[in-house]
Design a protein around this motif. Sequence first.
Motif: not given
Length: 354
Positions: A70-85
């Motif tokens: 879950k921690q890895e998925i959460s980290s991936i999600s954060k990176n994706v949001v940062d990439e979108i921004k």
Amino acid sequence: MPINNVIREKRKELGLTQEQLADYLGVSAPAVNKWEKGGTYPDISLLPALARLLKVDMNTLMGFHEGLTKQEISSISKNVVDEIKANGYSAGFKMLMEKIQEYPNCYELIHTAAMLLDGSLLYYGAGISDREYYENQITTLYERAAKGDDEQIREKACFMLVSNYIKHSEYDKAQEMLDLLPDKSALDKRNFQAQILINQNKLTEAAILLERKLIMEVNDLHMTLVSLMDISIKENNIQNAAYQVEVYRQSAKIFDLWDYNSYIAPLELALNLKNIPDSVSNLKAMLDAIFQPWDMKSSPLYSHIGISYPQENTGRLMLSPLLSELETNPRYDFLRTNEEFTKLLKQYRAKYPE
């Protein structure tokens, strides 16, 4: 773990050089180097020998059973949001799809990706020309998650698919998906769980459980009222529709919801009746409410789960797609000749430019 990482790490664990691995397999050292860098992949005929040499099974070598925490998925999600921004929706979409290709059987990642892309499309996708393509891809992700081996993820994905199918008027698909879901138990086990926690003096845990239950049930109540209003309008019973809207509006206040929520049902009724003054009035109130703070934590109903939202940032994220919807959706065509409506859109476009 990708195959190139498996080869590199297992080779090092066994104390082998790239040259030795190449000799054992009858290939060149540069070929092994390219495998480990991910530039090329071993020939399929070499995979059994490579797995034996690295002392792993084929599933491990190919990463078939590899999962993510879950921690890895959460980290991936954060990176994706940062990439979108930073670089736009399409860049974040590409990053997430590449990660899913790396972990094709991680259904929690697939479901999380679908929800993240779905939400991000609302906030950041106002100017995307190929929006329909992304919507179809998101639906495909939900469909994949709905076929997974995790019951909770399957149910969540099915609920989202039902909602999406209804949104696109695909009622047969919606019914088919709904039939796969178990009927809700007449007894909500969360009530029993809360009583156990209270008796164990685990009061904070019990409060968090019940407050989350409350906010979910209030949202469910509002969806029910909006559906009843829709039925009343179709039956041409405007008196009932108005009453249902008033119950919706009052309950939003009673249950300390964000002020924005109070105007959703009244606006729906006004739009369905093509009532220009009420439509414009509710739209103005909604746009103003977007920038009003919602301090959940100050409410006795949500004091254990509540947070204070940085409303200026949230408002800016919501405003652009909302204005685009108002400017382009045919549903609002009857308002376009109204001076107050056009003035309202110009005012907010000028006040908060993209």
